[in-house]
Design a protein around this motif. Structure first.
Motif, PDB file in Angstrom:
ATOM      1  N   LEU A   1       0.955  -1.196   0.118  1.00  0.00           N
ATOM      2  CA  LEU A   1       0.038   0.073   0.251  1.00  0.00           C
ATOM      3  C   LEU A   1       0.769   1.313  -0.001  1.00  0.00           C
ATOM      4  O   LEU A   1       1.462   1.350   0.985  1.00  0.00           O
ATOM      5  N   LEU A   2       0.813   1.984  -0.981  1.00  0.00           N
ATOM      6  CA  LEU A   2       1.554   3.330  -1.290  1.00  0.00           C
ATOM      7  C   LEU A   2       1.075   4.527  -0.846  1.00  0.00           C
ATOM      8  O   LEU A   2       1.484   5.565  -0.691  1.00  0.00           O
ATOM      9  N   HIS A   3      -0.273   4.548  -0.859  1.00  0.00           N
ATOM     10  CA  HIS A   3      -1.376   5.687  -0.688  1.00  0.00           C
ATOM     11  C   HIS A   3      -2.349   5.603   0.488  1.00  0.00           C
ATOM     12  O   HIS A   3      -3.475   5.063   0.050  1.00  0.00           O
ATOM     13  N   ASP A   4      -1.997   5.988   1.508  1.00  0.00           N
ATOM     14  CA  ASP A   4      -3.133   5.799   2.558  1.00  0.00           C
ATOM     15  C   ASP A   4      -2.622   6.805   3.734  1.00  0.00           C
ATOM     16  O   ASP A   4      -1.525   6.964   4.029  1.00  0.00           O
ATOM     17  N   HIS A   5      -3.679   7.481   3.810  1.00  0.00           N
ATOM     18  CA  HIS A   5      -3.636   8.646   4.904  1.00  0.00           C
ATOM     19  C   HIS A   5      -3.801   8.294   6.346  1.00  0.00           C
ATOM     20  O   HIS A   5      -5.038   7.774   6.639  1.00  0.00           O
ATOM     21  N   LEU A   6      -3.063   8.774   7.227  1.00  0.00           N
ATOM     22  CA  LEU A   6      -2.967   8.336   8.702  1.00  0.00           C
ATOM     23  C   LEU A   6      -4.439   9.021   9.221  1.00  0.00           C
ATOM     24  O   LEU A   6      -4.976   8.288   9.980  1.00  0.00           O
ATOM     25  N   ASP A   7      -4.621  10.111   8.724  1.00  0.00           N
ATOM     26  CA  ASP A   7      -5.961  10.905   9.264  1.00  0.00           C
ATOM     27  C   ASP A   7      -7.057  10.462   8.851  1.00  0.00           C
ATOM     28  O   ASP A   7      -8.134  10.784   9.013  1.00  0.00           O
ATOM     29  N   GLY A   8      -6.891   9.657   7.628  1.00  0.00           N
ATOM     30  CA  GLY A   8      -8.176   9.166   6.780  1.00  0.00           C
ATOM     31  C   GLY A   8      -8.348   7.644   7.337  1.00  0.00           C
ATOM     32  O   GLY A   8      -9.253   6.954   6.662  1.00  0.00           O
ATOM     33  N   GLY A   9      -7.722   7.229   8.190  1.00  0.00           N
ATOM     34  CA  GLY A   9      -7.827   5.427   8.526  1.00  0.00           C
ATOM     35  C   GLY A   9      -7.977   5.170   9.810  1.00  0.00           C
ATOM     36  O   GLY A   9      -7.873   4.010  10.416  1.00  0.00           O
ATOM     37  N   LEU A  10      -8.629   6.232  10.743  1.00  0.00           N
ATOM     38  CA  LEU A  10      -8.837   5.866  11.981  1.00  0.00           C
ATOM     39  C   LEU A  10     -10.227   4.879  12.402  1.00  0.00           C
ATOM     40  O   LEU A  10     -10.997   4.716  11.557  1.00  0.00           O
ATOM     41  N   ARG A  11     -10.052   3.906  13.282  1.00  0.00           N
ATOM     42  CA  ARG A  11     -11.117   3.509  13.877  1.00  0.00           C
ATOM     43  C   ARG A  11     -12.310   4.319  14.372  1.00  0.00           C
ATOM     44  O   ARG A  11     -12.060   5.238  15.134  1.00  0.00           O
ATOM     45  N   PRO A  12     -13.581   4.041  13.807  1.00  0.00           N
ATOM     46  CA  PRO A  12     -14.534   5.023  14.508  1.00  0.00           C
ATOM     47  C   PRO A  12     -14.793   5.123  15.969  1.00  0.00           C
ATOM     48  O   PRO A  12     -14.806   6.033  16.451  1.00  0.00           O
ATOM     49  N   ALA A  13     -14.488   4.038  16.843  1.00  0.00           N
ATOM     50  CA  ALA A  13     -14.480   3.990  18.118  1.00  0.00           C
ATOM     51  C   ALA A  13     -13.330   4.801  18.634  1.00  0.00           C
ATOM     52  O   ALA A  13     -13.514   5.332  19.789  1.00  0.00           O
ATOM     53  N   THR A  14     -12.210   4.550  18.108  1.00  0.00           N
ATOM     54  CA  THR A  14     -10.988   5.551  18.546  1.00  0.00           C
ATOM     55  C   THR A  14     -11.510   7.029  18.413  1.00  0.00           C
ATOM     56  O   THR A  14     -11.101   7.728  19.274  1.00  0.00           O
ATOM     57  N   VAL A  15     -12.012   7.507  17.074  1.00  0.00           N
ATOM     58  CA  VAL A  15     -12.445   8.722  16.958  1.00  0.00           C
ATOM     59  C   VAL A  15     -13.174   9.242  18.339  1.00  0.00           C
ATOM     60  O   VAL A  15     -12.846  10.296  18.970  1.00  0.00           O
ATOM     61  N   ALA A  16     -14.279   8.603  18.595  1.00  0.00           N
ATOM     62  CA  ALA A  16     -15.216   8.745  19.820  1.00  0.00           C
ATOM     63  C   ALA A  16     -14.372   8.913  21.014  1.00  0.00           C
ATOM     64  O   ALA A  16     -14.677   9.618  21.825  1.00  0.00           O
ATOM     65  N   GLU A  17     -13.419   8.092  21.186  1.00  0.00           N
ATOM     66  CA  GLU A  17     -12.803   7.832  22.511  1.00  0.00           C
ATOM     67  C   GLU A  17     -11.994   8.951  22.580  1.00  0.00           C
ATOM     68  O   GLU A  17     -11.749   9.692  23.735  1.00  0.00           O
ATOM     69  N   LEU A  18     -11.165   9.236  21.458  1.00  0.00           N
ATOM     70  CA  LEU A  18     -10.331  10.366  21.707  1.00  0.00           C
ATOM     71  C   LEU A  18     -10.898  11.811  21.710  1.00  0.00           C
ATOM     72  O   LEU A  18     -10.576  12.741  22.397  1.00  0.00           O
ATOM     73  N   ALA A  19     -11.976  11.764  21.231  1.00  0.00           N
ATOM     74  CA  ALA A  19     -13.054  13.042  21.225  1.00  0.00           C
ATOM     75  C   ALA A  19     -13.185  13.347  22.822  1.00  0.00           C
ATOM     76  O   ALA A  19     -13.176  14.457  23.308  1.00  0.00           O
ATOM     77  N   ASP A  20     -13.524  12.177  23.321  1.00  0.00           N
ATOM     78  CA  ASP A  20     -13.909  12.334  24.887  1.00  0.00           C
ATOM     79  C   ASP A  20     -12.740  12.884  25.648  1.00  0.00           C
ATOM     80  O   ASP A  20     -12.738  13.491  26.531  1.00  0.00           O
ATOM     81  N   ALA A  21     -11.536  12.127  25.418  1.00  0.00           N
ATOM     82  CA  ALA A  21     -10.319  12.246  25.976  1.00  0.00           C
ATOM     83  C   ALA A  21      -9.771  13.693  26.012  1.00  0.00           C
ATOM     84  O   ALA A  21      -9.305  14.156  26.870  1.00  0.00           O
ATOM     85  N   THR A  22     -10.064  14.000  24.944  1.00  0.00           N
ATOM     86  CA  THR A  22      -9.165  15.359  24.627  1.00  0.00           C
ATOM     87  C   THR A  22     -10.063  16.599  24.702  1.00  0.00           C
ATOM     88  O   THR A  22      -9.653  17.721  24.553  1.00  0.00           O
ATOM     89  N   GLY A  23     -11.506  16.505  24.677  1.00  0.00           N
ATOM     90  CA  GLY A  23     -12.353  17.300  24.998  1.00  0.00           C
ATOM     91  C   GLY A  23     -13.138  18.012  23.676  1.00  0.00           C
ATOM     92  O   GLY A  23     -13.434  19.119  23.440  1.00  0.00           O
TER      93      GLY A  23
END
Length: 364
Positions: free
Chosen positions: A20-42
């Motif tokens: 895989l040569l073209h993959d964006h880190l900020d475009g590949g998060l797990r949905p649960a991680t997005v939700a948990e990090l939103a809670d943790a970081t405010g």
């Protein structure tokens, strides 16, 4: 191509070694991680905090048919990635997810300048992501797997920090950073705005790719190659606009298309993403079929796994269903990608001979 193989089970495609040569880190998060990090970081901007609903929302929002609208979804992922802890976690999970999908080598890209809103320095961002990649690789190895990750640092083409990010890429190239890229909206922001960065990279023998030929057409590709010296084209799919097919099926390559093919300039094609951004209308109409038939240096990629709801396995499955591609074809795509990676020749050859070829042989 295609080799008209019988129907391939999804599990067979998952087990196929992939590059895989073209993959964006900020475009590949797990949905649960997005939700948990939103809670943790405010971070309070999410449309929903339910992981299943959030994953669906990202896919719906990305299905706009517009690259500009597609890019707006990144406000949420970048919004929760503003701490070292968040960056380490996201990077480590990305490695785990890619390895679970059968990826044996990946170049994962991100723009360090997007993660400094809470005071992190550019160096701190890079070091946190590299720590995450190291941790993810360790976890994969502990579970009996193997994967190698290279990092691409992106500059946002609408900003004026390309030379600064290029310098960062050179400084960290012995710490896992494999190369440089420019990303963001193509229309109105040609790659030639960043000529000083590309000159600096060439002078320092550094690798770089350029997003070109996605939202903007042939001039974007021409500038990326002839003015900037791009080694690869991020997407590059609109090179098909320089290819004409007669009623009898005879194909004629224009000067630019012939140059791209003759020079073996890799195309980092992302089928599902190209449909979402309106670059093509459907997978069935995607020019990857013609480009592969004409033996361009075609590679298959995910772009943004969260927004597209895709994996390398699902991209292979879609191409298998649409074009009839089989194991030999996917082996060809994979070796194309490995040949085009921004790591040294010996490492590329070892992955091809010791991992990729035996892996595909085991599937046949």
């Amino acid at each position: 191509m295609p080799d008209e193989s019988p129907v391939l089970p999804t599990e067979t495609l998952r087990r196929a070694p992939k590059v895989l040569l073209h993959d964006h880190l900020d475009g590949g998060l797990r949905p649960a991680t997005v939700a948990e990090l939103a809670d943790a970081t405010g971070y309070a901007g999410l449309p929903t905090t339910d992981p299943a609903e959030l994953g669906s929302w990202f896919r719906r929002a990305a299905d706009s048919g517009s690259l500009v609208s597609y890019l707006e979804t990144f406000a949420h992922t970048c919004g929760v990635m503003q701490t070292e802890e968040a960056l380490v976690r996201v990077a480590a999970e990305a490695v785990e997810d890619l390895a679970a999908d059968g990826v044996v080598y990946a170049e994962v890209r991100y723009a360090p300048e997007l993660f400094v809103e809470r005071g992190l320095s550019l160096d701190a961002v890079v070091e946190a992501v590299q720590a995450g990649f190291t941790e993810g690789t360790r976890r994969v190895a502990a579970n009996g797997g193997t994967i190698r990750i290279g990092t691409l640092l992106c500059a946002m083409r609408q900003h004026a920090r390309a030379l600064e990010i290029a310098n960062l890429a050179v400084r960290y190239r012995d710490a896992g950073v494999a190369g440089f890229d420019i990303a963001g909206p193509e229309d109105g922001f040609p790659p030639t705005r960043n000529l000083d960065a590309f000159e600096y990279l060439r002078q320092n023998n550094a690798h770089f790719t350029i997003h070109a030929g996605e939202a903007f057409g042939l001039p974007s590709i021409w500038e990326a190659i002839q003015h900037c010296g791009a080694e690869r084209l991020g997407h590059g799919v609109r090179i098909v606009e320089d290819i004409k097919t007669d009623a009898d099926g005879t194909v004629h390559l224009g000067r630019l298309a012939a140059y791209v093919r003759d020079r073996r300039i890799p195309l980092e094609i992302c089928p599902t993403s190209n449909v979402q951004t309106g670059t093509v209308r459907s997978i069935a109409e995607h020019p990857i079929g013609l480009l592969a038939k004409l033996r361009f240096r075609v590679t298959v990629n995910t772009d943004n796994r969260l927004m597209s709801g895709c994996t390398m396995t699902s991209e292979f499955a879609a191409l298998h269903e649409t074009f009839g591609y089989g194991i030999d074809d996917f082996r060809w795509f994979t070796i194309n990608a490995m040949k085009s990676a921004f790591i040294d020749f010996d490492a590329r050859l070892a992955l091809i001979d010791d991992v990729i070829k035996p892996g595909y042989a085991a599937l046949t």
